[in-house]
Design a protein around this motif. Structure first.
Motif, mmCIF file in Angstrom:
data_model
loop_
_atom_site.group_PDB
_atom_site.id
_atom_site.type_symbol
_atom_site.label_atom_id
_atom_site.label_comp_id
_atom_site.label_asym_id
_atom_site.label_seq_id
_atom_site.Cartn_x
_atom_site.Cartn_y
_atom_site.Cartn_z
ATOM 1 N N TYR A 38 100.467 20.661 3.414
ATOM 2 C CA TYR A 38 100.725 19.852 4.598
ATOM 3 C C TYR A 38 99.998 20.424 5.822
ATOM 4 O O TYR A 38 99.825 21.643 5.955
ATOM 5 C CB TYR A 38 102.221 19.863 4.922
ATOM 6 C CG TYR A 38 103.047 18.766 4.302
ATOM 7 C CD1 TYR A 38 102.497 17.769 3.499
ATOM 8 C CD2 TYR A 38 104.422 18.725 4.526
ATOM 9 C CE1 TYR A 38 103.289 16.775 2.943
ATOM 10 C CE2 TYR A 38 105.217 17.729 3.980
ATOM 11 C CZ TYR A 38 104.646 16.763 3.191
ATOM 12 O OH TYR A 38 105.433 15.781 2.655
ATOM 13 N N SER A 39 99.667 19.538 6.767
ATOM 14 C CA SER A 39 99.188 19.978 8.072
ATOM 15 C C SER A 39 100.353 20.607 8.835
ATOM 16 O O SER A 39 101.522 20.431 8.464
ATOM 17 C CB SER A 39 98.658 18.775 8.868
ATOM 18 O OG SER A 39 99.731 17.889 9.170
ATOM 19 N N GLU A 40 100.048 21.321 9.920
ATOM 20 C CA GLU A 40 101.110 21.954 10.711
ATOM 21 C C GLU A 40 102.078 20.906 11.265
ATOM 22 O O GLU A 40 103.285 21.131 11.316
ATOM 23 C CB GLU A 40 100.513 22.785 11.853
ATOM 24 C CG GLU A 40 99.854 24.076 11.401
ATOM 25 C CD GLU A 40 100.788 24.960 10.593
ATOM 26 O OE1 GLU A 40 101.951 25.142 11.026
ATOM 27 O OE2 GLU A 40 100.365 25.459 9.544
ATOM 28 N N GLU A 41 101.565 19.761 11.662
ATOM 29 C CA GLU A 41 102.426 18.698 12.196
ATOM 30 C C GLU A 41 103.392 18.185 11.136
ATOM 31 O O GLU A 41 104.584 18.001 11.397
ATOM 32 C CB GLU A 41 101.570 17.550 12.723
ATOM 33 C CG GLU A 41 102.386 16.440 13.359
ATOM 34 C CD GLU A 41 101.528 15.312 13.906
ATOM 35 O OE1 GLU A 41 102.104 14.360 14.470
ATOM 36 O OE2 GLU A 41 100.290 15.372 13.767
ATOM 37 N N LYS A 42 102.893 17.983 9.919
ATOM 38 C CA LYS A 42 103.761 17.491 8.844
ATOM 39 C C LYS A 42 104.769 18.561 8.423
ATOM 40 O O LYS A 42 105.899 18.243 8.052
ATOM 41 C CB LYS A 42 102.920 17.049 7.649
ATOM 42 C CG LYS A 42 102.163 15.755 7.883
ATOM 43 C CD LYS A 42 101.604 15.170 6.597
ATOM 44 C CE LYS A 42 102.681 14.523 5.763
ATOM 45 N NZ LYS A 42 102.147 13.826 4.564
ATOM 46 N N LYS A 43 104.371 19.842 8.495
ATOM 47 C CA LYS A 43 105.318 20.921 8.201
ATOM 48 C C LYS A 43 106.473 20.899 9.201
ATOM 49 O O LYS A 43 107.641 21.074 8.832
ATOM 50 C CB LYS A 43 104.614 22.278 8.251
ATOM 51 C CG LYS A 43 103.715 22.572 7.076
ATOM 52 C CD LYS A 43 103.062 23.940 7.235
ATOM 53 C CE LYS A 43 102.116 24.240 6.087
ATOM 54 N NZ LYS A 43 101.446 25.540 6.244
ATOM 55 N N GLU A 44 106.151 20.697 10.484
ATOM 56 C CA GLU A 44 107.189 20.651 11.512
ATOM 57 C C GLU A 44 108.138 19.476 11.273
ATOM 58 O O GLU A 44 109.359 19.613 11.423
ATOM 59 C CB GLU A 44 106.545 20.560 12.896
ATOM 60 C CG GLU A 44 105.873 21.853 13.340
ATOM 61 C CD GLU A 44 105.181 21.718 14.681
ATOM 62 O OE1 GLU A 44 105.385 20.683 15.361
ATOM 63 O OE2 GLU A 44 104.448 22.643 15.054
ATOM 64 N N ASP A 45 107.581 18.327 10.889
ATOM 65 C CA ASP A 45 108.431 17.173 10.594
ATOM 66 C C ASP A 45 109.336 17.448 9.392
ATOM 67 O O ASP A 45 110.516 17.082 9.395
ATOM 68 C CB ASP A 45 107.563 15.943 10.301
ATOM 69 C CG ASP A 45 106.954 15.353 11.562
ATOM 70 O OD1 ASP A 45 107.424 15.688 12.668
ATOM 71 O OD2 ASP A 45 106.003 14.562 11.429
#
Length: 199
Positions: free
Chosen positions: A80-87
């Protein structure tokens, strides 16, 4: 499709995590493969330093694996991208720690509603969700108390409510009773067993 796979939440395939140091590379995990069901209480046991926390950190995407893959609801998530990890961490999973990680100068109520406020949900909705949890777990008398004034057992039960408020599919609990006496350990474990019927 194997009907069993419908009920899986995680599939872990040849997972490994290495760390580099001046003395060379060491592996905290290597060749880990397992499948986890979508409901139930699962204990990961082992000696100190055997990689238990590293495994939880990989599953929660706090740590990137060095090799292998992690699938969540049959979707690969370790890349995952960092944004998707945060989500993923905001909506799909939550955490309970050995040492509670509460904001000591905030009330128990403020600690519990915080994850929803950080997600951008309205104050009224967050407050209502928090009130419902305190009521359902018969902890209304703790709502207005500052976290620093709570006992260890009370802090951990508040931490459990904080983990539950976002309705996560998975709760990662890293030694959640490690700082508690026997009586509070049993209370916390009973609470986790109740939650595990649906989570």
């Amino acid at each position: 499709m194997d009907i069993w796979r419908v009920f899986l939440i995680y599939s872990i395939i040849n997972l490994g995590k290495s760390f580099s140091s001046p003395s060379g590379t060491s592996w905290a995990l290597r060749g880990i493969s397992l499948e986890l069901p979508s409901k139930g209480l699962i204990a990961i046991t082992g000696a100190s330093g055997s990689g238990k926390s590293t495994l939880l950190n990989c599953l929660s995407l706090l740590t990137k694996p060095s090799e292998g893959e992690i699938r969540f609801l049959n979707e690969r998530i370790d890349s995952y991208s960092e944004e998707k990890k945060e989500d993923y961490r905001a909506y799909e999973c939550a955490f309970i720690y050995q040492h509670f990680n509460l904001l000591e100068e905030k009330t128990a109520f403020e600690n519990v509603e915080l994850p929803l406020l950080l997600r951008g949900e309205g104050e009224k909705d967050a407050a209502l969700a928090a009130h419902v949890l305190f009521k359902n777990f018969h902890l209304e008398d703790l709502e207005k108390k500052k976290a620093r004034l709570l006992s260890g057992g009370e802090k951990q039960r508040v931490a459990i409510l904080r983990a539950l408020i976002g309705k996560p599919k998975t709760i990662f609990a890293d030694e959640p009773t490690g700082a508690l006496d026997k009586a509070n350990e049993e209370l916390v474990m009973d609470t986790l067993k109740k939650i595990a019927r649906d989570t």
